[in-house]
Design a protein around this motif. Structure first.
Motif, short mmCIF file in Angstrom:
data_model
loop_
_atom_site.label_atom_id
_atom_site.label_comp_id
_atom_site.label_asym_id
_atom_site.label_seq_id
_atom_site.Cartn_x
_atom_site.Cartn_y
_atom_site.Cartn_z
N GLY A 31 63.24 -5.98 56.14
CA GLY A 31 61.87 -5.66 56.48
C GLY A 31 61.26 -6.56 57.54
O GLY A 31 60.06 -6.44 57.84
N ASN A 32 62.06 -7.44 58.14
CA ASN A 32 61.51 -8.36 59.14
C ASN A 32 60.75 -7.64 60.25
O ASN A 32 59.67 -8.07 60.67
CB ASN A 32 62.62 -9.21 59.75
N ALA A 33 61.32 -6.55 60.74
CA ALA A 33 60.71 -5.86 61.87
C ALA A 33 59.36 -5.25 61.52
O ALA A 33 58.58 -4.92 62.42
CB ALA A 33 61.65 -4.76 62.37
N LEU A 34 59.07 -5.10 60.22
CA LEU A 34 57.79 -4.53 59.79
C LEU A 34 56.68 -5.57 59.79
O LEU A 34 55.52 -5.24 59.51
CB LEU A 34 57.94 -3.93 58.39
N VAL A 46 58.18 -3.66 52.43
CA VAL A 46 57.32 -4.83 52.37
C VAL A 46 55.97 -4.55 53.02
O VAL A 46 54.92 -5.02 52.55
CB VAL A 46 58.02 -6.06 53.00
N ALA A 47 55.96 -3.74 54.07
CA ALA A 47 54.70 -3.39 54.71
C ALA A 47 53.81 -2.59 53.76
O ALA A 47 52.59 -2.81 53.67
CB ALA A 47 54.95 -2.61 56.00
N ASP A 48 54.40 -1.64 53.02
CA ASP A 48 53.65 -0.85 52.05
C ASP A 48 53.11 -1.74 50.94
O ASP A 48 51.97 -1.57 50.48
CB ASP A 48 54.52 0.25 51.46
N ARG A 49 53.94 -2.68 50.48
CA ARG A 49 53.50 -3.58 49.41
C ARG A 49 52.30 -4.42 49.86
O ARG A 49 51.36 -4.65 49.09
CB ARG A 49 54.65 -4.50 48.99
N LEU A 50 52.34 -4.88 51.09
CA LEU A 50 51.22 -5.67 51.60
C LEU A 50 49.96 -4.84 51.75
O LEU A 50 48.86 -5.26 51.37
CB LEU A 50 51.61 -6.30 52.95
N ARG A 51 50.11 -3.64 52.29
CA ARG A 51 48.93 -2.79 52.48
C ARG A 51 48.28 -2.44 51.15
O ARG A 51 47.05 -2.28 51.07
CB ARG A 51 49.32 -1.52 53.23
N THR A 62 62.24 -10.12 52.89
CA THR A 62 61.49 -8.90 53.20
C THR A 62 62.15 -7.64 52.65
O THR A 62 61.70 -6.53 52.94
CB THR A 62 61.32 -8.75 54.73
N GLY A 63 63.19 -7.79 51.82
CA GLY A 63 63.80 -6.62 51.18
C GLY A 63 64.54 -5.73 52.16
O GLY A 63 64.97 -6.16 53.24
N PHE A 64 64.69 -4.47 51.76
CA PHE A 64 65.41 -3.50 52.59
C PHE A 64 64.51 -2.90 53.66
O PHE A 64 63.30 -2.77 53.48
CB PHE A 64 65.95 -2.37 51.72
N SER A 65 65.14 -2.51 54.74
CA SER A 65 64.43 -1.78 55.80
C SER A 65 64.00 -0.42 55.29
O SER A 65 64.68 0.21 54.46
CB SER A 65 65.35 -1.60 57.00
N ASP A 66 62.89 0.09 55.82
CA ASP A 66 62.45 1.43 55.44
C ASP A 66 63.35 2.52 56.01
O ASP A 66 63.16 3.70 55.70
CB ASP A 66 60.99 1.66 55.82
N ARG A 67 64.34 2.15 56.83
CA ARG A 67 65.29 3.16 57.32
C ARG A 67 66.14 3.74 56.18
O ARG A 67 66.76 4.78 56.34
CB ARG A 67 66.18 2.60 58.41
N PHE A 68 66.17 3.05 55.04
CA PHE A 68 66.95 3.54 53.91
C PHE A 68 66.19 4.56 53.05
O PHE A 68 66.79 5.17 52.17
CB PHE A 68 67.38 2.36 53.02
N ASP A 93 47.03 -6.52 56.12
CA ASP A 93 47.69 -5.98 57.31
C ASP A 93 48.98 -6.77 57.53
O ASP A 93 48.93 -8.01 57.61
CB ASP A 93 46.76 -6.12 58.51
N PRO A 94 50.16 -6.12 57.62
CA PRO A 94 51.41 -6.87 57.86
C PRO A 94 51.34 -7.77 59.10
O PRO A 94 52.04 -8.78 59.15
CB PRO A 94 52.44 -5.75 58.04
N ALA A 95 50.49 -7.43 60.06
CA ALA A 95 50.36 -8.26 61.26
C ALA A 95 49.67 -9.58 60.97
O ALA A 95 49.67 -10.49 61.82
CB ALA A 95 49.59 -7.50 62.33
N ARG A 96 49.08 -9.73 59.77
CA ARG A 96 48.42 -10.99 59.41
C ARG A 96 49.40 -12.05 58.92
O ARG A 96 49.03 -13.23 58.81
CB ARG A 96 47.38 -10.76 58.31
#
Length: 256
Positions: free
Chosen positions: A108-111, A79-84, A54-60, A89-92
């Motif tokens: 990016g797991n938490a996303l 990763v959430a932006d890439r999916l959108r 899932t790459g880096f967290s968006d906190r960076f 939807d990342p929830a999918r």
């Protein structure tokens, strides 16, 4: 994206941040530094959506201190932006397969809130131990469902997404074989940093276990001889040739 189940398994690639490290971190003895991508894959299977890493967290994003000196996480590349951007939807996402739990692979797991995290049991235990600062609990100890596996695992039971252990970089590193209609890909992650790692059996200057690392490279070498295309973990030259955010065509030797 998928228009029907008849399309079989589809594989997509994304870049979710960059990190700059000494070249020897990837190939022992090499001088200088390298800016390398955090590579993420979406596996679109008729029975579910899967992320490999899932790459880096968006906190960076926008960080200029601390790890921000070596981590480049542009806005819009999580990763959430890439999916959108693909209208997903990342929830999918049903599953996240983490090659290992370092910050550039599990950030990016938490996303991905509703996914089950799939990780080798030794990797989970080592990451939770706090022995290695390359692991950050806020990335992977998120309360998500975790499936800890031991050894090979056929995710959908049809031979198209096979998780297999490739220890050496970390105690529980794992890679994935993905069979699409156009060929077989091996998502290697950090058991094989560069194409040269495999071509020359060239190890990095750091390994959790050197013998295991070499054994993992030998396993990948055999898969490559059998026709699989290896997706190297942090090779910027190779990655520049990988089409982003579109279904990958693996037909023919050396397509990628």
């Amino acid at each position: 994206m998928r228009t029907s189940k008849d399309e079989g398994v589809l594989l997509y690639a994304f870049t979710c941040g960059y990190i700059t490290l000494p070249m020897s971190f990837f190939l022992d003895g090499e001088p200088g530094k390298a800016k390398v991508p955090a590579c993420v894959f979406l596996i679109d299977h008729p029975n579910g959506l899967v992320l490999f890493d899932t790459g880096f967290s968006d906190r960076f994003v926008g960080m200029e201190k601390g790890l921000g000196k070596i981590v480049d996480m542009p806005k819009g590349e999580s990763v959430a932006d890439r999916l959108r951007a693909l209208d997903i939807d990342p929830a999918r996402i049903d599953y996240v397969i983490n090659s290992h739990l370092h910050i550039d692979h599990a950030g990016g797991n938490a996303l991905i809130p509703d996914a089950t995290i799939i990780v080798q049991e030794p990797e989970w235990d080592f990451g939770m131990s706090g022995e290695d600062t390359a692991y950050d609990l806020q990335d992977f100890d998120t309360g998500q469902s975790v499936k800890r596996i031991a050894g090979d695992h056929d995710l959908f039971g049809d031979g198209t997404v096979i998780i297999f252990p490739t220890a050496g970089h970390t105690p529980g590193h794992q890679s994935v074989r993905v069979k699409t209609a156009t060929g077989e890909a091996v998502l290697a992650a950090d058991c094989c940093n560069m194409r040269r790692s495999l071509d020359e059996m060239h190890l990095p200057d750091h390994c959790y276990n050197v013998d295991q690392y070499r054994g993992s490279l030998e396993k990948l070498s055999q898969l490559r001889r059998n026709g699989a295309q290896i997706f190297y973990g942090h090779d910027p030259d190779f990655w520049a040739m990988v089409p982003q955010a579109q279904a990958l065509d693996l037909s023919g030797p050396g397509t990628i």
